[in-house]
Write an enzyme that holds these catalytic residues in place. Structure first.
Site, PDB file in Angstrom:
ATOM      1  N   ARG A  50     -42.394   1.960   1.217  1.00 32.58           N
ATOM      2  CA  ARG A  50     -43.717   1.353   1.338  1.00 32.58           C
ATOM      3  C   ARG A  50     -44.544   2.203   2.292  1.00 32.58           C
ATOM      4  O   ARG A  50     -44.690   1.874   3.467  1.00 32.58           O
ATOM      5  CB  ARG A  50     -43.567  -0.096   1.781  1.00 32.58           C
ATOM      6  CG  ARG A  50     -43.016  -0.950   0.632  1.00 32.58           C
ATOM      7  CD  ARG A  50     -42.505  -2.281   1.076  1.00 32.58           C
ATOM      8  NE  ARG A  50     -41.273  -2.149   1.850  1.00 32.58           N
ATOM      9  CZ  ARG A  50     -40.537  -3.175   2.285  1.00 32.58           C
ATOM     10  NH1 ARG A  50     -40.900  -4.411   2.003  1.00 32.58           N
ATOM     11  NH2 ARG A  50     -39.452  -2.959   2.978  1.00 32.58           N
ATOM     12  N   ASP A  52     -47.489   4.172   4.310  1.00 32.65           N
ATOM     13  CA  ASP A  52     -48.703   3.700   4.989  1.00 32.65           C
ATOM     14  C   ASP A  52     -49.975   4.224   4.343  1.00 32.65           C
ATOM     15  O   ASP A  52     -49.945   5.207   3.609  1.00 32.65           O
ATOM     16  CB  ASP A  52     -48.701   4.215   6.433  1.00 32.65           C
ATOM     17  CG  ASP A  52     -47.956   3.276   7.345  1.00 32.65           C
ATOM     18  OD1 ASP A  52     -47.735   2.122   6.965  1.00 32.65           O
ATOM     19  OD2 ASP A  52     -47.589   3.718   8.456  1.00 32.65           O
ATOM     20  N   TYR A 110     -39.270  13.964   3.741  1.00 36.94           N
ATOM     21  CA  TYR A 110     -40.702  13.960   4.030  1.00 36.94           C
ATOM     22  C   TYR A 110     -41.116  15.323   4.569  1.00 36.94           C
ATOM     23  O   TYR A 110     -40.328  15.990   5.243  1.00 36.94           O
ATOM     24  CB  TYR A 110     -41.033  12.925   5.111  1.00 36.94           C
ATOM     25  CG  TYR A 110     -41.117  11.500   4.631  1.00 36.94           C
ATOM     26  CD1 TYR A 110     -42.308  10.989   4.140  1.00 36.94           C
ATOM     27  CD2 TYR A 110     -40.019  10.655   4.695  1.00 36.94           C
ATOM     28  CE1 TYR A 110     -42.401   9.669   3.719  1.00 36.94           C
ATOM     29  CE2 TYR A 110     -40.098   9.330   4.272  1.00 36.94           C
ATOM     30  CZ  TYR A 110     -41.294   8.846   3.785  1.00 36.94           C
ATOM     31  OH  TYR A 110     -41.389   7.548   3.366  1.00 36.94           O
ATOM     32  N   ARG A 197     -43.792  10.194  11.539  1.00 36.83           N
ATOM     33  CA  ARG A 197     -45.043  10.547  12.226  1.00 36.83           C
ATOM     34  C   ARG A 197     -44.857  10.610  13.748  1.00 36.83           C
ATOM     35  O   ARG A 197     -45.506  11.402  14.422  1.00 36.83           O
ATOM     36  CB  ARG A 197     -46.146   9.564  11.839  1.00 36.83           C
ATOM     37  CG  ARG A 197     -46.596   9.777  10.381  1.00 36.83           C
ATOM     38  CD  ARG A 197     -47.423   8.617   9.851  1.00 36.83           C
ATOM     39  NE  ARG A 197     -48.593   8.384  10.675  1.00 36.83           N
ATOM     40  CZ  ARG A 197     -49.393   7.327  10.535  1.00 36.83           C
ATOM     41  NH1 ARG A 197     -49.127   6.412   9.590  1.00 36.83           N
ATOM     42  NH2 ARG A 197     -50.440   7.180  11.305  1.00 36.83           N
TER      43      ARG A 197
END
Lengths: 245, 245
Positions: A50, A52, A110, A197
């Site tokens: 999910r 952002d 990622y 992040r």
């Protein structure tokens, strides 16, 4: 009934993230709408990651159940006709009826991209975070090494997370320079809320000299969000690979 | 009075090209507005390449005259505060008062990017032309060789051009595959209206097998726009280098 899996690529710039939110455009809402329109039944997808608001994906995964007789592999073509151009199905296929993309072992990769030069480049602004502060890639690499392996990543998790455990395994974490871009690539068995992040924001502090690479060990030990660096902006982040084990 | 040169990068997606057009947002109109606001005098820039709607640039060039005492190299910082985020000055400096960016010898390099895979990738859609037709890069390379050197490029020039001569010199024209992208890179002493996009459209026809690479010689000889392939879409094109000789 059958269960169909979709591999979904999207540009997150104009979406409020993956997850349904009342009155807002999200990847999930667009998929539900396109599928329900195509199949003339109420469809509700279940997503793997999910992501952002503002985060991109080359290969997020969603499943849905349908009574339709359309073969699983045909959905990619049919849906791409109905989806807005910032969302495109990359492949589709039928899976086992009990397959749940969040309840099975997986490896996700990622990428976090940083554009590191004197002035921003407009053609990169949507897919890389810009900073003119010179970053030392060697220092970022040294800092990154401390995070590889199984650790309690509580310091790298936003306070609002509801995860039952903050232990995760990072298989690989690399930092590379490609021209004036720095690419942080992280592969793990799962990530806490904002974890990539926060890792990116902390590695940038190591690269700018604000922190020593060796401090990463202390940050892990602290198990406290305040010990790590800032959450890097969403635009630099892209989900690039998803493997089910 | 002094003349200042700006090196300008922009994302052409939301601009009606470089050149001023009544009531439309163009790169030139944004630069004039930012400069006039900064200097409190009416400023009108002169551009080097008047790129079309949708075409991007890393380094287009503009000059303007001003009575301001701001040092030439400071304009980049001051203007970037005032420009929208799809336009960013990369450098600025004072030049000779008679320097005109279109009336001096130069070498320009353009890149045309093609995303060649089964499905579009949303994060590439603004900066590469997508086609699922498989393209043979070796055939495109062979076709490209015919265009290198000094030729009359009348066949590769849109009918609406007002150029006094259609002879141009291409110094280099390469075709490379990077993952699922094909990059056509062309360096020349100047380009006719739509020339790079017509070259890209014609090389794609060679890559798809619609034409033989050897036909490029006949297309040049024909000196007729109808002999060449279609004008490839603007989004794939970026001005990547500008050198004054």
């Amino acid at each position: 009934m059958k269960r169909v899996m979709l591999v979904v690529a999207y540009d997150g710039s104009a979406c409020y993230g993956w997850q349904l939110q009342p009155g807002r455009r999200t990847v999930e809402s667009e998929l539900n709408q396109a599928l329900s329109g195509l199949l003339k039944e109420e469809i509700q997808v279940t997503g793997a990651s999910r992501t952002d608001s503002g985060v991109h994906a080359l290969c997020n995964v969603a499943v849905f159940d349908t009574a339709s007789r359309i073969p699983g592999e045909k959905f990619s073509y049919a849906l791409n006709q109905r989806l807005p151009e910032d969302i495109r199905i990359q492949s589709s296929r039928e899976v086992a009826p009990d397959f749940h993309p969040r309840h099975c072992d997986s490896r996700k990769t990622y990428e976090y991209r940083i554009l590191n030069r004197e002035f921003p480049l407009p053609t990169k602004r949507l897919y890389a975070y810009f900073t003119y502060t010179p970053l030392d890639v060697e220092k970022m690499k040294r800092a990154a090494e401390f995070l590889v392996g199984e650790h309690d990543f509580a310091s790298f998790c936003s306070a609002s997370s509801s995860a039952s455990t903050t232990v995760r395994r990072i298989y690989e974490l690399t930092v590379e320079k490609e021209g004036d871009e720095i690419i942080i690539r992280v592969c793990g068995n799962g990530f806490l809320y904002n974890m990539v992040r926060i890792i990116a924001g902390t590695l940038m502090e190591a690269g700018s000299g604000r922190r020593q690479p060796e401090e990463m060990a202390e940050i892990l030990t602290a198990k406290n969000r305040c010990a790590a660096g800032p959450t890097a902006p969403a635009c630099g982040l892209t989900l690039v690979r998803y493997e089910f084990l």
